[in-house]
Design a protein around this motif. Structure first.
Motif, PDB file in Angstrom:
ATOM      1  N   ASN A   1      40.140  40.181  42.637  1.00 18.37           N
ATOM      2  CA  ASN A   1      38.956  40.948  43.001  1.00 18.37           C
ATOM      3  C   ASN A   1      38.239  41.568  41.807  1.00 18.37           C
ATOM      4  O   ASN A   1      37.318  42.376  41.981  1.00 18.37           O
ATOM      5  CB  ASN A   1      39.339  42.017  44.030  1.00 18.37           C
TER       6      ASN A   1
ATOM      7  N   ASP B   1      43.077  39.825  51.466  1.00 19.13           N
ATOM      8  CA  ASP B   1      42.668  40.894  50.549  1.00 19.13           C
ATOM      9  C   ASP B   1      41.828  41.925  51.294  1.00 19.13           C
ATOM     10  O   ASP B   1      41.985  43.132  51.087  1.00 19.13           O
ATOM     11  CB  ASP B   1      41.863  40.328  49.375  1.00 19.13           C
ATOM     12  N   GLU B   2      40.959  41.458  52.172  1.00 16.04           N
ATOM     13  CA  GLU B   2      40.086  42.360  52.924  1.00 16.04           C
ATOM     14  C   GLU B   2      40.904  43.322  53.787  1.00 16.04           C
ATOM     15  O   GLU B   2      40.563  44.499  53.902  1.00 16.04           O
ATOM     16  CB  GLU B   2      39.102  41.568  53.785  1.00 16.04           C
TER      17      GLU B   2
END
Length: 133
Positions: free
Chosen positions: A119, A63-64
């Motif tokens: 998120n 995700d980062e």
């Protein structure tokens, strides 16, 4: 790959120029070249080309990594917008840019709904953290 919004904007400028040249449109009705100056189109194309390369380079990204790719293009677009007195991207253009970012990532296999759910943000908020335009 997703069609760049700047390609659509450039086509609209060209269509207006044709209409002016053939007398279909009066000069006082023309605004596309002012709304989308070549400097805006070129800079946007460059930013989106870089984004496309960054998206192609993603391999099983975290995700980062996905958010870093989004951040990079959004910050570049912020700079372009600022260079155009904060008026480079109006409401329609902002929506087109955000949809393009979403579509380009989705076409690469990024599950945007799952990414945003993990998120704690909405699907249409993926650019919000960095976006000034």
């Amino acid at each position: 790959m997703a069609t760049r919004p700047s390609d659509e904007w450039r086509a609209r400028v060209a269509e207006e120029a044709r209409e002016l040249a053939t007398g279909v449109m009066d000069l006082e009705c023309a605004y596309m070249a002012q709304l989308f100056p070549e400097s805006l189109l070129e800079a946007t194309d460059t930013a989106l080309q870089t984004f496309e390369a960054d998206v192609r380079a993603l391999r099983n990204p975290s995700d980062e990594q996905v958010f870093e790719t989004i951040k990079h293009v959004v910050l570049a677009l912020n700079e372009i917008n600022e260079e155009h007195d904060g008026a480079g991207y109006e409401t329609d253009e902002r929506e087109q840019l955000c949809a393009y970012i979403d579509q380009a990532l989705s076409e690469r296999g990024i599950d945007i709904p799952a990414l945003t759910e993990r998120n704690g943000i909405g699907r249409f908020e993926i650019t919000d953290e960095w976006r000034d335009w």
